[in-house]
Each structure stands twice: as C-alpha cells, then as structure tokens.
Design a protein around this motif. Structure first.
Motif, PDB file in Angstrom:
ATOM      1  N   VAL A 255       0.850  -1.177   0.000  1.00 19.82           N
ATOM      2  CA  VAL A 255       0.000   0.000   0.000  1.00 19.82           C
ATOM      3  C   VAL A 255       0.893   1.236   0.000  1.00 19.82           C
ATOM      4  N   SER A 256       0.540   2.185  -0.863  1.00 22.11           N
ATOM      5  CA  SER A 256       1.330   3.414  -0.968  1.00 22.11           C
ATOM      6  C   SER A 256       1.074   4.293   0.253  1.00 22.11           C
ATOM      7  N   THR A 257       2.154   4.768   0.882  1.00 19.51           N
ATOM      8  CA  THR A 257       2.060   5.652   2.061  1.00 19.51           C
ATOM      9  C   THR A 257       3.021   6.826   1.873  1.00 19.51           C
ATOM     10  N   PRO A 258       2.709   7.706   0.959  1.00 17.57           N
ATOM     11  CA  PRO A 258       3.647   8.789   0.615  1.00 17.57           C
ATOM     12  C   PRO A 258       3.974   9.687   1.805  1.00 17.57           C
ATOM     13  N   GLY A 259       5.257   9.752   2.162  1.00 22.70           N
ATOM     14  CA  GLY A 259       5.714  10.639   3.237  1.00 22.70           C
ATOM     15  C   GLY A 259       5.329  10.190   4.630  1.00 22.70           C
ATOM     16  N   LYS A 260       4.732   9.010   4.768  1.00 22.76           N
ATOM     17  CA  LYS A 260       4.281   8.536   6.088  1.00 22.76           C
ATOM     18  C   LYS A 260       5.317   7.557   6.654  1.00 22.76           C
ATOM     19  N   LYS A 261       6.144   8.070   7.567  1.00 21.48           N
ATOM     20  CA  LYS A 261       7.225   7.249   8.119  1.00 21.48           C
ATOM     21  C   LYS A 261       6.976   6.800   9.556  1.00 21.48           C
ATOM     22  N   THR A 262       6.352   7.671  10.365  1.00 19.00           N
ATOM     23  CA  THR A 262       6.175   7.325  11.778  1.00 19.00           C
ATOM     24  C   THR A 262       4.955   6.428  11.964  1.00 19.00           C
ATOM     25  N   GLN A 268      -2.779   6.713  11.260  1.00 20.86           N
ATOM     26  CA  GLN A 268      -3.832   7.665  10.886  1.00 20.86           C
ATOM     27  C   GLN A 268      -4.169   7.550   9.401  1.00 20.86           C
ATOM     28  N   PHE A 269      -3.151   7.400   8.586  1.00 25.82           N
ATOM     29  CA  PHE A 269      -3.354   7.332   7.137  1.00 25.82           C
ATOM     30  C   PHE A 269      -4.173   6.110   6.745  1.00 25.82           C
ATOM     31  N   LEU A 270      -3.907   4.957   7.419  1.00 23.63           N
ATOM     32  CA  LEU A 270      -4.603   3.714   7.072  1.00 23.63           C
ATOM     33  C   LEU A 270      -5.853   3.484   7.904  1.00 23.63           C
ATOM     34  N   GLY A 271      -6.069   4.324   8.927  1.00 26.03           N
ATOM     35  CA  GLY A 271      -7.252   4.172   9.768  1.00 26.03           C
ATOM     36  C   GLY A 271      -7.214   2.958  10.662  1.00 26.03           C
ATOM     37  N   ILE A 272      -6.050   2.644  11.194  1.00 18.56           N
ATOM     38  CA  ILE A 272      -5.886   1.488  12.075  1.00 18.56           C
ATOM     39  C   ILE A 272      -5.262   1.949  13.389  1.00 18.56           C
ATOM     40  N   SER A 273      -5.212   1.036  14.363  1.00 20.75           N
ATOM     41  CA  SER A 273      -4.555   1.369  15.630  1.00 20.75           C
ATOM     42  C   SER A 273      -3.061   1.056  15.533  1.00 20.75           C
ATOM     43  N   ALA A 274      -2.274   1.716  16.395  1.00 22.80           N
ATOM     44  CA  ALA A 274      -0.824   1.470  16.411  1.00 22.80           C
ATOM     45  C   ALA A 274      -0.518   0.023  16.789  1.00 22.80           C
ATOM     46  N   LYS A 275      -1.434  -0.631  17.526  1.00 22.96           N
ATOM     47  CA  LYS A 275      -1.223  -2.031  17.908  1.00 22.96           C
ATOM     48  C   LYS A 275      -1.127  -2.948  16.702  1.00 22.96           C
ATOM     49  N   GLY A 358       6.887  -1.911   7.407  1.00 23.61           N
ATOM     50  CA  GLY A 358       7.566  -1.189   6.347  1.00 23.61           C
ATOM     51  C   GLY A 358       7.688  -2.043   5.103  1.00 23.61           C
ATOM     52  N   GLY A 359       7.616  -1.388   3.953  1.00 23.30           N
ATOM     53  CA  GLY A 359       7.599  -2.137   2.692  1.00 23.30           C
ATOM     54  C   GLY A 359       8.951  -2.322   2.048  1.00 23.30           C
ATOM     55  N   GLY A 360      10.012  -1.778   2.648  1.00 28.99           N
ATOM     56  CA  GLY A 360      11.341  -1.945   2.072  1.00 28.99           C
ATOM     57  C   GLY A 360      11.617  -1.014   0.912  1.00 28.99           C
ATOM     58  N   LYS A 361      10.684  -0.127   0.614  1.00 27.36           N
ATOM     59  CA  LYS A 361      10.856   0.876  -0.443  1.00 27.36           C
ATOM     60  C   LYS A 361      10.305   2.203   0.062  1.00 27.36           C
ATOM     61  N   ASP A 362      10.793   3.298  -0.501  1.00 27.75           N
ATOM     62  CA  ASP A 362      10.280   4.612  -0.120  1.00 27.75           C
ATOM     63  C   ASP A 362       8.777   4.680  -0.347  1.00 27.75           C
ATOM     64  N   ASP A 363       8.063   5.279   0.618  1.00 30.36           N
ATOM     65  CA  ASP A 363       6.626   5.560   0.526  1.00 30.36           C
ATOM     66  C   ASP A 363       5.792   4.300   0.340  1.00 30.36           C
TER      67      ASP A 363
END
Length: 576
Positions: A255-262, A268-275, A358-363
């Motif tokens: 899934v693309s997550t542009p600029g979302k690193k933390t 927040q971007f994916l609408g899920i909990s940190a757990k 993490g996807g192993g690639k940027d974004d």
C-alpha cells in the motif's frame, strides 16, 4: 554555636537556575554554593548534615559487622581493563593521563579496587564472609547535570562489597543489607520503597533500588496495589492483556504511504490502531548493529536491551548505515537474523497475526504481514519493550500504577563477575579452590540529603528530621543591652551543658528576619526569648515540622530543659 561567629548566608530569593525544591532551599538556607555545572561547595550547615547522614550509615553498616576502609579515588586503568569495564563504563567515567602517560579513572565505583585489595587477604573459607565499605567522593561525567546535588558530577557515596564462599552466604548478607538500608533511611526520616531494578554495567543478578516517590524523580516506578509488587520500569517485565487484535485489513498487499514514516502517521493514514503495526528500531553499539522490532504502540526499553546483549550503550544508526544493510529508513520491513545485523523481535508481537510493516521501499508499507509466514528462521522473541502504567503485574495480573521516584540506594548480587576477573579464590572445607561470589551495596549520601528536603519542605522552607538537622535547637534572642544579652546567654549555656545541639541566633538583626531564617533553615525546635520574656517571663517553643508554637511562663531551668527534652524525644520517636 553562636550565629554571630558563624557563616550563615541565607537568601530571600530563589536562584535563577534552580528548578527543584531541594536545589532552591539548599542555596537559600546557606547549605551549598555552586562551583560550576554539577559541582558544589558545601558550607558549614551543609557539612554538618552530611556528617550526620554519614554517621547514621556508618553505625548501621558497622552493626552488621561490615568493616570500613578508605581507598584512593584515583584508580589505575589496569584494574578496569582486567574487569573489562575500561571501555564498557562509557563516557560518564572521568579518565585522565599522568606525566608518565599512565592512565587512571576518577572512581565512579570501586568493585575493581576492592577486588584487587582483598584478593591477597583471603586465603581460606574461614576468612569469609567479609563485607567491606567506604564513604567517599565519587565522580561521574554527567552530560547534563541537574537538580542540584541529586544529579551532579561529584558526589558522596557509601559503597560496600561483600565476598562469599557460596550463594547461601551471599543471600544472608544481602538480606542483612536490605534490613540495614531500611533502618538507615528510616533514621534519616526518608520514606523509601524497595523496587526490583536492573544491574546495568555493574553486572550481577538480583538487584534492588531504594526509591523515594517524588514528582521530580528521574526513574519510573511501577507498583501493584494488590500484591505489593514494585519495580523500576527499566526492569519490569512487559505483561499485556491477552487479546486477539481484530484486523480489518485485507490479505497481504502493498500500500502506498507517501511521506508517512512514523507509526502515528501510518496508523492515521490507514485508519488502524498502532497495535496493528510493527515498529523497527535501528541501533548500533561499538561492536554490532542491531535491529529491534516491536508492536507499534510500545517503546523500546534500552536497559533491557543492553542487559540482554551485554553492552554498555547504543545510539541510532544513521540513514546511510541503514541503507548499507539494504534497508530503507522509515520503511524498514521485518527481516531474518543475518551476519550483518543482530535482529530481535519483542514478545509483544504475535507470530500469527497480520500487521502493517515497512515495505522496504520509499513511501511503501505492507498490510497483512504475518511473521511466521514471511520470516524464515524466526528467532525466539525477547522482552525488550518498556512496561507502562496499566500493563499487568507480573505476579498477579492486576494493573500497575506508575510513580516517579528518586533512587537513594541500590544493592546487587554481583555473583562471580569480578572474582573471576581478578582470580579471587579460597580453599573450602575439603581443601578445594573455590571462586568467590560478591555483593555490592551503595547509598548516595548527598542525594539522600537533597531527597529529604524534597520530602520535608513547605512554603517557609525546610523542616529537618531531628536526626540529621544541622542543629536540633535554635535559640532566637531579641535583646536590648548587655544585661538582656547576658540572660539569653545563660539559656544558651544551660542547653549546651545539657548536651543539646543548640544554635544561638545572637545576631544584631530584627526579630522577623531571625525567625524567618530559623524556619527557612529548618531547625526542628525553636526557643524564642524576646520582649515578653523580659516583661513577664514568657518564652515560646516552636515545633518546626508541625508549625506549632507554644508559650509558657519560665519558672526554672529544670522545667525549661524538661520541656525541650520532651519535644526532642517526641521528634526522635517519630523516626522509629
């Protein structure tokens, strides 16, 4: 002692750089003055308090049969190299080189020195056990000294080291020290909580800190109200509610997550909990690179990690170093252990649940990543996450409560770390050579002083426990002329002759100034001789801790000294 002959530099205003009560009041009450960052001059009142704390510590140590020594502060590097701690102690140890290019350390602790000293003194099991100690200045190159003498670069410590033929003997001394420590702190008027702790660079197994609950404490304590479990959060095992985290995620996909690193940004971007995420922490030590994976809502406990890997310190990897491992900063995906990096998975993670990683690639991130399916040679999971308030008690599964605490004492079972390093052996009952086992027991003397102030202060100043007060009684006289001064001096001499520690404020100052000084400094008992006494014989006696003053008419010195002694005994009884 007469105030007119004393150095008593009290201050009305708080020092600008003091942020905690003990630091402010030690300056204002004339106990210390700052030399430079983390270094303090002790003035006469402060020295008297330190001497009293040292004497309490000395008496309780001696009562257990411990023997007092005095070792050099300057310790040769060879001793530290022999134990392996010359480098392991890190940047906090002051290292110096003399004109002969020989290297030394200003001792932060003395396991090595005592081990070197006692080795030739111990020949047989009949020489054991022994417990040796000293009360001495120590040094620590604090990167950020703060809170006055609570975290300073030069400090006074009682450090003790016991030597034993076996673990049963070590445990006997360890338990005696636990009892002695409670007595020491009780006599100093401190309420302490013994908590399980990490041994850190000291090594060893069983470790216990004596903590004082305080909002300025740098340690986090986790306490259980149900079973009285208590532990430093550095040591507390993480026990989580058993739950199957429901996942609304589809099967594994990128899934693309542009600029979302933390973790927060991704959740927040994916609408899920940190757990439902896995956090990657990339670190390095002097000898290895380390990757730690844990549940996204948790924090890494560096103390647990360092203890597990037997390393002194770590720091974050740079983006370049992460890239050299074939990983992408901010988008690190789980990997199997390999020769380039030490890989650890925290036990907060469940092998069979889908996570976002993490996807192993940027974004790029991956949804639905299941560890046991995706990672070959998945290692055993380790406890390296930080326990928090609300997590479960390791003993009874009740929720833990967090409190801040100041460490004033620490005891360890060191085991054979130093006795092996220094080859300390004796012959046992069968004539066989046995390597000894050790204990270590430390108390911060000036930290104890400051921590008492943190517990014993109000808007007027300090109220010292009578056992460590600079003087037990202050005599405040407001007199006019030589005749009245001579009468006040008679009271002073009577108290001295009765063996009372009395500080006579005979300065030529106004009553308000002298009374406020007595309350700021915190003398437990104040006797005031003023206008009412010279008019109608009325004296007042003041209990600083309770902020209660009682007036009475003077009849004779026997009655007067009886009243003072009664209050003295009452104040001492409160410490029992």
């Amino acid at each position: 002692m007469k105030a007119s002959k004393y150095i008593l530099p009290t201050e009305k205003e708080n020092p600008a750089d003091a942020v905690v009560a003990s630091h402010r009041l030690m300056i204002r009450a004339g106990l210390v003055r700052k030399s430079s960052a983390g270094l303090y001059f002790y003035l006469p009142l402060g020295v008297r308090i330190l001497q009293k704390i040292k004497q309490i510590v000395r008496e309780e140590m001696n009562s257990t049969g411990a023997l007092e020594f005095d070792l050099p502060i300057l310790t040769p590097s060879e001793l530290w190299e022999q134990s392996g701690r010359w480098n392991a102690m890190g940047k906090e140890m002051f290292r110096i080189q003399d004109r002969h290019d020989l290297k030394y350390a200003l001792g932060p602790t003395h396991e090595e020195s005592f081990s070197y000293l006692v080795k030739p003194l111990l020949k047989s099991y009949k020489d054991l056990p022994i417990n040796v100690y000293q009360i001495q200045t120590k040094f620590r190159d604090e990167i950020r000294p703060r809170f006055g003498v609570i975290r300073s670069r030069e400090f006074i410590m009682k450090d003790a080291y016991s030597f034993h033929i076996d673990d049963a003997s070590l445990d006997e001394t360890y338990q005696a020290m636990r009892v002695a420590y409670r007595k020491m702190f009780d006599r100093c008027g401190l309420k302490t909580i013994p908590v399980l702790a990490d041994s850190g660079s000291m090594g060893g197994s069983t470790s216990e800190e004596f903590m004082v609950v305080s909002p300025i404490g740098e340690e986090t304590l986790l306490l259980c109200a149900q079973c009285d479990y208590s532990s430093n959060s550095e040591k507390t095992p993480l026990v989580l509610e058993k739950e199957n985290i429901p996942s609304a995620l589809p099967g594994k996909k990128e899934v693309s997550t542009p600029g979302k690193k933390t973790i927060e940004e991704v959740s927040q971007f994916l609408g899920i909990s940190a757990k439902e995420t896995i956090k990657a922490v990339a670190l390095k030590s002097e000898k290895k690179k380390i990757l730690v994976y844990l549940r996204g809502d948790l924090e890494l406990n560096l103390h647990k990690l360092h203890s597990l890997l037997r390393i002194a310190d770590t720091e974050p990897m740079s983006d370049l170093e992460i890239g050299e491992l074939g990983l992408v900063p901010g988008f690190i995906q789980p990997i199997a252990p390999n020769e380039k990096v030490k890989v650890l998975y925290d036990r907060s993670l469940q092998k069979n649940l889908p996570y976002v990683v993490g996807g192993g690639k940027d974004d790029l991130h991956i949804q639905g990543f299941i560890l046991e399916k995706e990672i070959s040679n998945l290692p055993e999971f380790a406890d390296v996450a930080l326990a928090r308030e609300g997590d479960l008690c390791p003993n009874c599964n009740s929720p833990l409560k967090a409190e801040k605490g100041i460490e004033v004492g620490h005891i360890f079972k060191l085991g054979d770390k130093y006795t092996k390093a220094f080859g300390i052996q004796v012959l046992d009952q069968s004539g066989k050579a046995r390597t000894l086992t050790m204990g270590c027991y430390g108390i911060g003397v000036n930290r104890t002083l400051a921590t008492v102030i943190e517990q014993c202060n109000d808007d007027k100043g300090i109220f010292w426990p009578i056992s460590i007060a600079p003087f037990e009684v202050t005599l405040v006289s407001i007199t006019k002329g030589e005749e009245q001064y001579a009468k006040a001096e008679e009271f002073y001499n009577v108290l001295k002759n009765e063996g009372v520690e009395v500080f006579w404020d005979d300065r030529d100052l106004g009553p308000g100034f002298k009374l406020k000084d007595s309350e700021l400094i915190g003398f437990p008992i104040r006797i005031t001789i003023g206008k009412k006494f010279f008019e109608n014989g009325e004296l007042s006696i003041y209990n600083r801790k309770k902020d209660q003053e009682e007036s009475f008419v003077f009849t004779d010195f026997e009655d007067f000294t009886s009243r003072v002694e009664s209050l003295r005994q009452e104040l001492f009884a409160e410490l029992e």
